[in-house]
Design an enzyme around this catalytic site. Structure first.
Site, PDB file in Angstrom:
ATOM      1  N   MET A  46       0.699  -1.425  -0.056  1.00 39.04           N
ATOM      2  CA  MET A  46       0.063  -0.038  -0.122  1.00 39.04           C
ATOM      3  C   MET A  46       0.881   1.270   0.119  1.00 39.04           C
ATOM      4  O   MET A  46       0.189   2.201   0.450  1.00 39.04           O
ATOM      5  CB  MET A  46      -0.877   0.048   1.178  1.00 39.04           C
ATOM      6  CG  MET A  46      -1.958  -1.154   1.241  1.00 39.04           C
ATOM      7  SD  MET A  46      -3.422  -0.824   2.165  1.00 39.04           S
ATOM      8  CE  MET A  46      -2.717  -0.500   3.716  1.00 39.04           C
ATOM      9  N   HIS A  53       9.177  -3.343   3.187  1.00 41.19           N
ATOM     10  CA  HIS A  53       8.971  -3.549   1.679  1.00 41.19           C
ATOM     11  C   HIS A  53       9.945  -4.006   0.894  1.00 41.19           C
ATOM     12  O   HIS A  53       9.712  -4.929   0.102  1.00 41.19           O
ATOM     13  CB  HIS A  53       7.999  -2.274   1.442  1.00 41.19           C
ATOM     14  CG  HIS A  53       6.961  -1.897   2.140  1.00 41.19           C
ATOM     15  ND1 HIS A  53       6.980  -0.707   2.913  1.00 41.19           N
ATOM     16  CD2 HIS A  53       5.565  -2.647   2.390  1.00 41.19           C
ATOM     17  CE1 HIS A  53       5.592  -0.685   3.619  1.00 41.19           C
ATOM     18  NE2 HIS A  53       4.865  -1.608   3.275  1.00 41.19           N
ATOM     19  N   SER A 202       4.307   1.218   7.998  1.00 45.15           N
ATOM     20  CA  SER A 202       3.910   2.578   7.653  1.00 45.15           C
ATOM     21  C   SER A 202       3.301   3.119   8.512  1.00 45.15           C
ATOM     22  O   SER A 202       3.203   4.571   8.384  1.00 45.15           O
ATOM     23  CB  SER A 202       2.921   2.512   6.099  1.00 45.15           C
ATOM     24  OG  SER A 202       3.775   1.635   5.373  1.00 45.15           O
TER      25      SER A 202
END
Ligand code: AMP
Length: 299
Positions: A46, A53, A202
């Site tokens: 996302m 990531h 995040s």
């Protein structure tokens, strides 16, 4: 730059990386790689990317010749009171990080490319999606399962990498690919952590300085659960009570769950007499943090 990449449309002004915006565009680029006999890896995200990531991208690079990372803040996996509209978005920054990690293509579709007018089909995975996150975030896994199914069918990768950080999500995705005969290898990549143990996320950027100091308690409590319960000699329930008290004392304002479950079925355990997972979801202020750890035989 490889010849196939050079033949593609030039990267957009802000992006050091080729970008596909629609399923057709993605499919055309992947088909060109396939024609060359190249293996393709997919890393769904996302965005608001961090080292966790990028570790997935590097992992995919080891297993495939070309790597696609998708960045799509999926509205259907957020509840009405969750952070969809304020979820951090930084496509230019993400593209730079992805290029540096060896990604070949950024797939960044708009919401209407994924959910065009008239869209009604959803994917409902069943039992493994029901407890834990499924209980506290109704509809979340239906949104995740639907978008991941679409991303897998759009990219048709040989391998797709997901983080163990979202352990139940990984279980849901393994279930749906098996049940729907989607021909892809699913890789679960170990959680990347800050030096003090906090799992990268995040959402960590929402934390105040004080909350950031408090946040580390989640991984400390998970380690305590592993050390206390891992050999199977003690019952789970008192350890969960103790863990919950520790989180509350550290300043966690709401604790959705502290759970110790079978690593495959996610059914609760009374004793850790088989491969297991300890999982926590808890709030610091408005920020919901999740983390988990393996425990039991073989750990
Ligand atoms: P998200 O952008 O949060 O949806 O995450 C995209 C993918 O990155 C998911 O497969 C996550 O499990 C994975 N991921 C997120 N944080 C981490 C981390 N700290 N370590 C490893 N993988 C992660």
């Amino acid at each position: 730059m490889s010849t196939d990449t050079a033949a593609m449309a030039p990267p957009s002004a802000q992006s050091p990386l080729a970008v596909a915006r629609t399923p057709d565009d993605l499919r055309a680029r992947v088909a060109a790689w396939r024609k060359e006999g190249l293996r393709v890896g997919l890393v769904p995200t996302m965005g608001a990317l961090h080292e966790g990531h990028l570790t997935l991208v590097k992992y995919a690079r080891e297993l495939a010749d070309r790597v696609v990372a998708s960045v799509f803040v999926n509205p259907t996996q957020f509840g009405p009171n969750e952070d969809f509209s304020r979820y951090p978005r930084d496509e230019a920054g993400d593209a730079r990080l992805l290029a540096g990690a060896g990604c070949d293509l950024l797939y960044a579709p708009g919401v209407e490319a994924i959910y065009p007018p008239g869209f009604t089909t959803t994917v409902d995975v069943g039992a493994v999606a029901v407890p834990l996150e499924g209980h506290f975030r109704p509809g979340h896994f239906q949104g995740v399962a639907t978008v991941v199914t679409k991303l897998l069918l759009q990219a048709l990768p040989d391998v797709a990498c997901f983080g163990q950080k979202d352990y139940q999500q990984l279980a849901v995705i393994r279930r749906l690919t098996a049940d729907l005969d989607i021909p892809v290898r699913i890789e679960g990549v170990p959680t990347v952590r800050e030096p003090d143990g906090l799992a990268l996320s995040s959402r960590n950027r929402y934390l105040s300085a004080e909350e950031r100091r408090q946040a580390v308690t989640i991984s400390r409590v998970l380690n305590q659960l592993r050390d206390t319960l891992g050999d199977g000699s003690r019952p789970v329930a008192p350890a969960i009570t103790q863990a919950t008290e520790t989180l509350t004392a550290a300043g966690f304002t709401r604790i959705d769950y502290v759970a110790v479950v079978d690593a495959d079925t996610l059914a609760p355990l009374e004793r850790v007499d088989r491969p297991a997972r300890a999982l926590i979801a808890a709030f610091l202020g408005h920020t919901r943090l999740i983390d988990n750890l393996a425990l039991g035989p073989g750990v």
